[in-house]
Every structure is written in C-alpha cells, then in structure tokens.
Design an enzyme around this catalytic site. Structure first.
Site, PDB file in Angstrom:
ATOM      1  N   CYS A 128      14.553  10.332   5.292  1.00 27.93           N
ATOM      2  CA  CYS A 128      14.540  10.068   6.734  1.00 27.93           C
ATOM      3  C   CYS A 128      15.951  10.184   7.290  1.00 27.93           C
ATOM      4  CB  CYS A 128      13.949   8.698   7.014  1.00 27.93           C
ATOM      5  SG  CYS A 128      14.737   7.368   6.117  1.00 27.93           S
ATOM      6  N   LYS A 132       0.858  -1.192   0.000  1.00 24.94           N
ATOM      7  CA  LYS A 132       0.000   0.000   0.000  1.00 24.94           C
ATOM      8  C   LYS A 132       0.892   1.241   0.000  1.00 24.94           C
ATOM      9  CE  LYS A 132      -1.657   2.798   2.805  1.00 24.94           C
ATOM     10  NZ  LYS A 132      -1.503   3.984   1.921  1.00 24.94           N
ATOM     11  N   THR A 181       6.603   8.942  12.647  1.00 23.95           N
ATOM     12  CA  THR A 181       6.491   8.383  14.000  1.00 23.95           C
ATOM     13  C   THR A 181       5.037   8.440  14.468  1.00 23.95           C
ATOM     14  OG1 THR A 181       8.777   8.923  14.486  1.00 23.95           O
ATOM     15  CG2 THR A 181       7.327   8.658  16.381  1.00 23.95           C
ATOM     16  N   GLU A 195      11.500  17.236  13.068  1.00 26.61           N
ATOM     17  CA  GLU A 195      11.938  16.743  11.755  1.00 26.61           C
ATOM     18  C   GLU A 195      11.327  17.648  10.682  1.00 26.61           C
ATOM     19  OE1 GLU A 195      10.043  13.168  10.280  1.00 26.61           O
ATOM     20  OE2 GLU A 195      11.947  12.488   9.468  1.00 26.61           O
ATOM     21  N   GLY A 199       7.382   5.357   7.548  1.00 23.49           N
ATOM     22  CA  GLY A 199       6.621   6.600   7.529  1.00 23.49           C
ATOM     23  C   GLY A 199       6.886   7.389   8.790  1.00 23.49           C
ATOM     24  N   GLU A 257       9.857   1.649  10.521  1.00 23.15           N
ATOM     25  CA  GLU A 257      10.974   2.562  10.229  1.00 23.15           C
ATOM     26  C   GLU A 257      10.383   3.961  10.200  1.00 23.15           C
ATOM     27  OE1 GLU A 257      14.003   1.891  10.318  1.00 23.15           O
ATOM     28  OE2 GLU A 257      14.018  -0.288  10.148  1.00 23.15           O
ATOM     29  N   THR A 281       2.295   8.142  12.716  1.00 20.85           N
ATOM     30  CA  THR A 281       1.548   7.018  12.131  1.00 20.85           C
ATOM     31  C   THR A 281       2.023   5.699  12.730  1.00 20.85           C
ATOM     32  OG1 THR A 281       1.321   8.301  10.102  1.00 20.85           O
ATOM     33  CG2 THR A 281       0.803   5.976   9.954  1.00 20.85           C
TER      34      THR A 281
HETATM   35  P1  NAD Z   1       2.962   9.037   6.870  1.00 26.70           P
HETATM   36  O1  NAD Z   1       3.209   8.346   8.157  1.00 26.70           O
HETATM   37  O2  NAD Z   1       1.997  10.150   6.835  1.00 26.70           O
HETATM   38  O3  NAD Z   1       2.421   8.003   5.781  1.00 26.70           O
HETATM   39  C1  NAD Z   1       3.127   6.814   5.473  1.00 26.70           C
HETATM   40  C2  NAD Z   1       2.148   5.767   4.980  1.00 26.70           C
HETATM   41  O4  NAD Z   1       1.258   5.433   6.039  1.00 26.70           O
HETATM   42  C3  NAD Z   1       1.269   6.209   3.820  1.00 26.70           C
HETATM   43  O5  NAD Z   1       1.155   5.123   2.927  1.00 26.70           O
HETATM   44  C4  NAD Z   1      -0.060   6.501   4.484  1.00 26.70           C
HETATM   45  O6  NAD Z   1      -1.161   6.378   3.615  1.00 26.70           O
HETATM   46  C5  NAD Z   1      -0.087   5.448   5.567  1.00 26.70           C
HETATM   47  N1  NAD Z   1      -0.975   5.729   6.687  1.00 26.70           N
HETATM   48  C6  NAD Z   1      -1.510   6.919   7.064  1.00 26.70           C
HETATM   49  N2  NAD Z   1      -2.270   6.752   8.158  1.00 26.70           N
HETATM   50  C7  NAD Z   1      -2.205   5.445   8.497  1.00 26.70           C
HETATM   51  C8  NAD Z   1      -2.753   4.655   9.551  1.00 26.70           C
HETATM   52  N3  NAD Z   1      -3.519   5.195  10.494  1.00 26.70           N
HETATM   53  N4  NAD Z   1      -2.448   3.356   9.607  1.00 26.70           N
HETATM   54  C9  NAD Z   1      -1.648   2.791   8.682  1.00 26.70           C
HETATM   55  N5  NAD Z   1      -1.107   3.479   7.656  1.00 26.70           N
HETATM   56  C10 NAD Z   1      -1.380   4.779   7.562  1.00 26.70           C
HETATM   57  O7  NAD Z   1       4.398   9.451   6.336  1.00 26.70           O
HETATM   58  P2  NAD Z   1       4.742  10.278   5.026  1.00 26.70           P
HETATM   59  O8  NAD Z   1       4.366  11.699   5.285  1.00 26.70           O
HETATM   60  O9  NAD Z   1       4.221   9.572   3.825  1.00 26.70           O
HETATM   61  O10 NAD Z   1       6.340  10.144   4.996  1.00 26.70           O
HETATM   62  C11 NAD Z   1       7.194  11.006   5.672  1.00 26.70           C
HETATM   63  C12 NAD Z   1       7.656  10.375   6.968  1.00 26.70           C
HETATM   64  O11 NAD Z   1       8.214   9.101   6.740  1.00 26.70           O
HETATM   65  C13 NAD Z   1       8.762  11.171   7.657  1.00 26.70           C
HETATM   66  O12 NAD Z   1       8.526  11.237   9.034  1.00 26.70           O
HETATM   67  C14 NAD Z   1      10.008  10.354   7.401  1.00 26.70           C
HETATM   68  O13 NAD Z   1      11.064  10.529   8.293  1.00 26.70           O
HETATM   69  C15 NAD Z   1       9.462   8.985   7.417  1.00 26.70           C
HETATM   70  N6  NAD Z   1      10.346   8.077   6.711  1.00 26.70           N
HETATM   71  C16 NAD Z   1      11.059   7.177   7.433  1.00 26.70           C
HETATM   72  C17 NAD Z   1      11.933   6.329   6.816  1.00 26.70           C
HETATM   73  C18 NAD Z   1      12.706   5.318   7.592  1.00 26.70           C
HETATM   74  O14 NAD Z   1      13.119   4.349   7.031  1.00 26.70           O
HETATM   75  N7  NAD Z   1      12.903   5.496   8.875  1.00 26.70           N
HETATM   76  C19 NAD Z   1      12.079   6.377   5.428  1.00 26.70           C
HETATM   77  C20 NAD Z   1      11.333   7.292   4.705  1.00 26.70           C
HETATM   78  C21 NAD Z   1      10.460   8.136   5.373  1.00 26.70           C
END
Ligand code: NAD
Length: 468
Positions: free
Chosen positions: A276, A169, A222, A372, A220, A242, A224
């Site tokens: 990230c 997804k 923290t 962040e 994604g 992650e 979420t």
């Molecule tokens: P996000 O958490 O908003 O979304 C990530 C994913 O989660 C999307 O597919 C979204 O549709 C889904 N999602 C949203 N609500 C959800 C829920 N309640 N339950 C399950 N899934 C849900 O993150 P983003 O804005 O897409 O990405 C940016 C963030 O991701 C930043 O904080 C970044 O640091 C982090 N990130 C971390 C890494 C790592 O490996 N540590 C890598 C890339 C990005």
C-alpha cells in the site's frame, strides 16, 4: 512442510464446513487445502468471542500483557516456518518474508509494552474527573493478501491488549499465516479470546453488519472500505480503515541521481509493487528526467525474478490471478500511454510473473498514473518544478503516503508540509513501524493504526465525573 489448516473457534482447532484451495503463485499449483468456514462457524466464532470478552477484560492490562508476551515467545520459536509459509502462499522472496516475520515479532512486543493509563483531569477538594479507557467488545480484523502475517498480527495484538476479543479473517488467497497465528493463540489465550475464520471472499459483510461486532479493523482496498462503512452503518460500529494509496515521489533536480534511483527502485518494486505504501508514481524535475529514468530502468532490468523460495530471487510473482490480470491490463496501458524502457512483459512459465517495468513519457490522466496499479509497473512523469509536482500529487483522491527528494531540506520540508497524505517522507520512502502512527488521508483511510493512537482506537472513553 505441513501447513496449518484448521480454524480456531472457542479455543478449538476445527475443520471447516467448506474447504479452500491455497494456490502457490509461483507455480499456480495447489499448495494446500485448508478449512473454510460456513456462516454458522463465523457465528460460533463471534459468540465465543462475545462470551470470552468480559473475563478477558477483567484480567487487566498486566495479565493481558504477560499473555501477549508469551504469545510473542511462542511465535518467535516458529519464525522460519512462518517465513516459508508466507513465501509459498504469498510469493514474496524468502528474505522479504523473513523480514516481515521478524518485524511482526517486533510489532507484537512493542504493543505489549503499551498501556493507556487513566487520565486525571481534576482531583481536588471539589471533586474528580477521570478518563478511563474501556474495551469495545468483539473486534473483527479483516486483512488483505499482500502482508498476510504482519497485518493480522498488528490488528490482533492491540485489540486484545486493550481487553477486546477478536475474530481474524484473512484474505482467501493467503489464509495460512493467519491460521498459524490461530494455532499459537490456542495454547496461550483463554478460549474465545482469539478466533480465526477463513472464507471465500463471502463472509466479510456477515461480520461487518453483525450486531455483536463492536469494531471493524480493516486493511484492504478503498472499494471494500466503502462497502464496510455502508454495511456497518446500521449498528454504528467503530471503524479503522487502512485503504489503498497512490503514493507520489517528488524528485527535485539537485539529488544524487544514482543513489536516488536505487532507493526509488526499492520502494517501488518491494513485494513486486504490492504494498500500500510503495511508490506508485514518480514526478521528476525535467533537468534530471532522462538520467533518472535511465538509472531506474537499468536497475529494473537487472532484477532477478522468480520463485521466492529460490536463492537470489529479488522479485516474486503477483499474488493471485485477479491481480495478475490487472497487472497485464496496466502493461497494455503502459504501451499505449507511455514509453516502456524496462520490462513490459510477463514471465514464461506457469507462475504470475511480471518483469519489473519502468514507463516514461507518460502523463497524469493515464490510468497507470492516476490509479493504484499494485504491481511492478512504475510510471515516471516529467515536471517543470516541485510546485507542479505537488499540485499533481495532491490531485489524487488517495492520501496514504508520499515523499520529497532533495538536498535542499528547507525546500523539501516546505513541499512535504503541503503534501496531502498521512505520511510524508523526505529522502526515503516506506519506513514504518509500530512506534510511528499510520493513518491515511482522504480516501486512503479512516483512523490510525499503531502507537498509542492506534491502541486507543480499540477502546471507548469512559469519563467518571464526581463531585464531593
Ligand atoms: P480487498 O479489499 O479486496 O480485500 C481485503 C479483505 O477484505 C479480504 O480479506 C477480503 O476477503 C475482505 N472483503 C472482501 N469483500 C468484503 C466485504 N464486502 N466486506 C468485508 N470484507 C470484505 O483488498 P485486497 O485485494 O486483498 O488487498 C489489496 C488492497 O489493499 C490494495 O488496495 C492495497 O492498497 C490495500 N492495502 C492497504 C494497506 C493499508 O494499510 N492502507 C495495506 C495493505 C493493503
């Protein structure tokens, strides 16, 4: 180019019950309208994955590896297409997208070379104890928008190699690369082994609370990640999370300023700061503070921002409107809490552009240092010595990565050994790969990705303890 637009459910490419407009962040025009799944289609994907799993696991490591390599070959044949789609939907410059597309192939092939052999603890006249690794069942792979190809592929490959089936997804603003992975998977794997579902940010909890999902592999934010832990608690799912980071770079006074400034610039502004593992805050010893600030700012002022498809573009747009608004908030914070010495403004035109921004004379306690920012806005903080920087770096609730920069390797190693983060680099930042385990400390994550450590997280230990 025509963009992949269909979901993959049970080996069939299908239209969605809903649709999703994908916006090009360099123009804010609609790039493509793609399928968006309903809850019923998400359920169908989970049931297809559940039905396919036992036979897939029964194929064994050798056959699964063979199919994963066939997938890698089919994927490699479409690399240029993936790179272009990525630049258009995500915004990063084409050369960065090409890099991500090639590295994704390397990841898939690297995973295909791994196994988790049976471990023998005892095998003698009295009996035997053997530790087997079994698949978990159905995995959901939820990914963000900043690396829309590498992240889902690096979840899919180890999950299915270990004998699980998966539903991918992607983030709703960057679904195309994952839909393309689905198109390839359709012709390689048995029906149901790989499924691709898109949503409008509204199906995540359906998956993470579903009784037929055994494991969530999530990348994604923290915030979420916390929701996922909570919604998966009732069924005690296995989780690999992650999450976000606020990587600190600690720069000691003996470095070569010009060389270090160039490297720091690259590690902070790569993917317009939307990584990230990007450098998000810099701590510099006071003796070289002015020089280092000037050198990073000079580099930032030279950066060519623009549409990622244009030759020469070095910094693309912010991927989506919500993140662009956050970036504009951080520009205001920068003006309020520090001194802006490069950038500080958004671009002209319809896209989500932010000029690479360098901020000095700013302190911990400012949102720009403590949070962040995930955009091309870099705070540089003056410190007395490395010890003070370490205390400040470790004060963060995050612990993804960090780096120490010095010619005195003993001193750098000492500081690195006390940095509270999953990865610490010395005289570099942002070097990662499938051969290096990746894990966040503190609120940057739970579990490990990549290497055999990451592969093992897609399995359940099963001990067979036999007495003769
Ligand atoms: P996000 O958490 O908003 O979304 C990530 C994913 O989660 C999307 O597919 C979204 O549709 C889904 N999602 C949203 N609500 C959800 C829920 N309640 N339950 C399950 N899934 C849900 O993150 P983003 O804005 O897409 O990405 C940016 C963030 O991701 C930043 O904080 C970044 O640091 C982090 N990130 C971390 C890494 C790592 O490996 N540590 C890598 C890339 C990005």
């Amino acid at each position: 180019m025509t963009y992949a637009s269909k979901l993959l459910i049970n080996g069939e490419l299908v239209d969605g019950d809903r649709s999703l407009d994908v916006v090009d962040p360099a123009t804010n025009g609609v790039l493509a309208t793609v399928a968006c799944a309903s809850e019923g289609q998400a359920e169908a994907a989970i049931q297809a994955a559940k039905a396919a799993q036992p036979a897939w696991e029964a194929l064994g490591w050798g056959k699964r590896k063979e199919l994963l390599l066939a997938f890698a070959d089919a994927y490699a044949a479409r690399l240029p297409e993936f790179a272009e789609a990525m630049t258009r939907e995500q915004g990063k410059p084409l050369h960065e997208a090409q890099g991500e597309a090639s590295y994704t192939e390397f990841f898939i092939r690297h995973f295909a070379g791994m196994t988790l052999p049976v471990e023998t603890i005892q095998d003698d006249e009295k009996g035997s104890i053997r530790v087997h690794r079994k698949a978990l069942g159905v995995v959901v792979g939820i990914s963000p928008w900043n690396f829309p190809l590498l992240v889902p592929a690096a979840k899919m490959a180890p999950a299915i190699l270990a004998g699980n089936t998966i539903v991918l997804k992607p983030a709703p603003t960057t679904p195309i690369c994952t839909l393309m992975l689905g198109e390839i998977a359709k012709d390689i794997f048995p029906a149901g082994v790989v499924n691709v579902i898109t949503d409008q940010n509204d199906l995540g909890s359906f998956f993470t609370s579903h009784p037929d999902i055994a494991k969530v592999t999530f990348t994604g934010s923290t915030a979420t990640g916390r929701k996922i832990m909570s919604s998966s608690a009732a069924t005690l799912k296995r989780l690999t999370l992650e999450l976000g980071g606020n990587d600190a770079a600690i720069i000691l006074k003996d470095v070569d300023v010009a060389e270090t400034a160039e490297k720091v610039y690259n590690a902070a502004f790569y993917n317009a700061g939307q990584a990230c593992l990007a450098i998000k805050r810099v701590y510099v010893e006071e003796q070289i503070y002015d020089d280092l600030c000037d050198a990073v700012a000079a580099r930032a002022r030279q950066a060519v921002i623009g549409n990622g498809m244009d030759e020469g573009t070095q910094v693309g747009p912010i991927q989506n409107k919500m993140q662009f608004e956050k970036a504009q908030h951080f520009l205001e914070v920068a003006q309020r809490d520090g001194k802006v010495i490069a950038g500080g403004t958004i671009g002209n035109g319809p896209g989500n552009f932010v000029h690479p921004t360098v901020v000095r004379d700013i302190e911990d306690g400012s949102e720009l240092v403590d949070q962040e920012q995930f955009s091309p806005i870099l705070p540089i903080v003056r410190i007395k010595d490395g010890e003070e920087a370490l205390t400040r770096a470790n004060r963060s609730p995050y612990g993804l990565g960090g780096s120490v920069w010095s010619k005195d390797l003993d001193r750098a190693r000492d500081l690195a050994s006390r940095m509270q983060s999953g990865t610490v680099w010395i005289n570099q930042h942002l070097n990662f790969g499938p051969h290096i385990p990746f894990a966040g400390a503190k609120q940057s994550g739970i579990g490990v990705e990549w290497t055999e450590h990451g592969l093992a997280e897609f399995t359940q230990l099963s001990v067979v303890n036999e007495v003769y």
